[in-house]
Design a protein around this motif. Structure first.
Motif, PDB file in Angstrom:
ATOM      1  N   LEU A 108      -0.010   2.633  13.548  1.00 22.34           N
ATOM      2  CA  LEU A 108      -1.463   2.798  13.529  1.00 22.34           C
ATOM      3  C   LEU A 108      -1.910   3.199  12.129  1.00 22.34           C
ATOM      4  N   ALA A 109      -2.934   2.505  11.649  1.00 25.22           N
ATOM      5  CA  ALA A 109      -3.473   2.826  10.328  1.00 25.22           C
ATOM      6  C   ALA A 109      -4.969   2.583  10.330  1.00 25.22           C
ATOM      7  N   ALA A 110      -5.681   3.378   9.550  1.00 28.80           N
ATOM      8  CA  ALA A 110      -7.121   3.196   9.357  1.00 28.80           C
ATOM      9  C   ALA A 110      -7.322   2.378   8.099  1.00 28.80           C
ATOM     10  N   GLU A 111      -8.336   1.520   8.110  1.00 30.88           N
ATOM     11  CA  GLU A 111      -8.590   0.674   6.947  1.00 30.88           C
ATOM     12  C   GLU A 111     -10.072   0.699   6.615  1.00 30.88           C
ATOM     13  N   SER A 112     -10.343   0.736   5.314  1.00 33.87           N
ATOM     14  CA  SER A 112     -11.714   0.675   4.818  1.00 33.87           C
ATOM     15  C   SER A 112     -11.654   0.057   3.433  1.00 33.87           C
TER      16      SER A 112
ATOM     17  N   GLU B   8       7.236   6.720   0.116  1.00 35.82           N
ATOM     18  CA  GLU B   8       6.079   7.368   0.744  1.00 35.82           C
ATOM     19  C   GLU B   8       6.143   7.283   2.260  1.00 35.82           C
TER      20      GLU B   8
ATOM     21  N   ILE C 172      -9.988   8.686   3.370  1.00 39.82           N
ATOM     22  CA  ILE C 172     -10.593   7.418   3.787  1.00 39.82           C
ATOM     23  C   ILE C 172     -11.955   7.746   4.409  1.00 39.82           C
TER      24      ILE C 172
ATOM     25  N   HIS D 250      -6.370   0.320  13.431  1.00 36.97           N
ATOM     26  CA  HIS D 250      -5.790  -0.856  14.108  1.00 36.97           C
ATOM     27  C   HIS D 250      -4.325  -0.969  13.737  1.00 36.97           C
TER      28      HIS D 250
ATOM     29  N   ARG E 293     -12.025   1.967  10.878  1.00 39.18           N
ATOM     30  CA  ARG E 293     -11.426   1.607  12.157  1.00 39.18           C
ATOM     31  C   ARG E 293      -9.909   1.687  12.064  1.00 39.18           C
TER      32      ARG E 293
ATOM     33  N   ARG F 179       0.812  -1.222   0.000  1.00 37.20           N
ATOM     34  CA  ARG F 179       0.000   0.000   0.000  1.00 37.20           C
ATOM     35  C   ARG F 179       0.845   1.271   0.000  1.00 37.20           C
ATOM     36  N   TYR F 180       2.025   1.190   0.583  1.00 38.72           N
ATOM     37  CA  TYR F 180       2.894   2.370   0.663  1.00 38.72           C
ATOM     38  C   TYR F 180       4.240   2.047   0.041  1.00 38.72           C
TER      39      TYR F 180
ATOM     40  N   ASP G 282      -3.480   9.973   6.598  1.00 34.55           N
ATOM     41  CA  ASP G 282      -2.692  10.674   5.577  1.00 34.55           C
ATOM     42  C   ASP G 282      -3.209  10.444   4.152  1.00 34.55           C
TER      43      ASP G 282
ATOM     44  N   THR H 144      -8.666   0.532   1.001  1.00 37.47           N
ATOM     45  CA  THR H 144      -7.895   1.717   1.371  1.00 37.47           C
ATOM     46  C   THR H 144      -7.245   1.551   2.735  1.00 37.47           C
ATOM     47  N   LEU H 145      -5.957   1.854   2.787  1.00 35.62           N
ATOM     48  CA  LEU H 145      -5.233   1.878   4.051  1.00 35.62           C
ATOM     49  C   LEU H 145      -4.631   3.266   4.192  1.00 35.62           C
ATOM     50  N   SER H 146      -4.714   3.815   5.384  1.00 40.26           N
ATOM     51  CA  SER H 146      -4.222   5.172   5.595  1.00 40.26           C
ATOM     52  C   SER H 146      -3.497   5.246   6.932  1.00 40.26           C
ATOM     53  N   LEU H 147      -2.238   5.601   6.887  1.00 39.16           N
ATOM     54  CA  LEU H 147      -1.480   5.772   8.121  1.00 39.16           C
ATOM     55  C   LEU H 147      -2.048   6.924   8.933  1.00 39.16           C
ATOM     56  N   LEU H 148      -1.912   6.833  10.253  1.00 31.99           N
ATOM     57  CA  LEU H 148      -2.253   7.969  11.111  1.00 31.99           C
ATOM     58  C   LEU H 148      -1.009   8.804  11.323  1.00 31.99           C
TER      59      LEU H 148
ATOM     60  N   VAL I  80      -4.406  12.478  12.189  1.00 26.24           N
ATOM     61  CA  VAL I  80      -5.296  12.431  11.021  1.00 26.24           C
ATOM     62  C   VAL I  80      -4.832  11.318  10.082  1.00 26.24           C
TER      63      VAL I  80
ATOM     64  N   ARG J 265       8.711   9.973   7.016  1.00 25.93           N
ATOM     65  CA  ARG J 265       7.425  10.405   7.565  1.00 25.93           C
ATOM     66  C   ARG J 265       7.401  10.272   9.081  1.00 25.93           C
TER      67      ARG J 265
END
Lengths: 109, 109
Positions: free
Chosen positions: A85-89, A58, B102, B109, B107, A53-54, B99, A92-96, B97, A62
């Motif tokens: 920590l990352a959000a997932e949907s 990228e 999303i 994790h 969630r 994903r990254y 990055d 899509t994966l997004s680092l915090l 936030v 960071r």
């Protein structure tokens, strides 16, 4: 439900990713990250399954949020001493990340 | 040290800040935030003591990380049903936030 004390037991810090190397022996696409958490905690090795994903470019350099007080855990032969920590949907994966420049080692609360 | 299960008990989600109003009765500079966490969780009221660090226009419309399974708590007469996550170092405060774009409700994790 959790209590505020249960949340406060989780030590989440801002770390700066110094280096992201492919995990050579893991079956899944993982990085072995070198992450700097400043003078109090120092540098940690953290294994993260985000290599599909990254791109390396990228994530290197960071500042990201990580849990730093989990028991160290072997991931396909590499000891991971923390968790990003990352959000997932869906796909899509997004680092915090912090939305403003802040020192590595800063505590999240 | 905490276990991975203790961490997983903490429900951290991405929420979209719909509105940030000054908390009228609190002594400290707080916002009463209306935060949308998508269809599963819906809209929550969250009190956040960041009004001296973030202007209304800097926070409204943003997607931010919040703990959503704490016991609701009265903050100077307003019930807060969640807690924003922010890193702090000296005088600097920085919201956590995602990055990448999303969906709210995602969630962490």
């Amino acid at each position: 439900m959790v209590t505020i004390d249960e949340f406060k037991n989780i030590d989440i810090r801002i770390g700066k990713v110094l280096e992201a190397s492919p995990h050579e022996t893991a079956r899944n696409p993982m990085y072995v990250l070198k992450v700097d958490f400043g003078s109090e905690i120092g540098e940690r090795t953290i294994v993260a399954g985000i290599r599909d994903r990254y791109a390396k470019g990228e994530i290197e350099g960071r500042k990201i949020a990580c849990v730093v007080n989990l028991e160290p855990k072997s991931v396909a032969g590499v000891i991971s001493n923390g968790m990003i920590l990352a959000a997932e949907s869906g796909e899509t994966l997004s680092l915090l990340v912090p939305d403003r420049e802040i020192d590595q080692g800063s505590r999240v609360h």
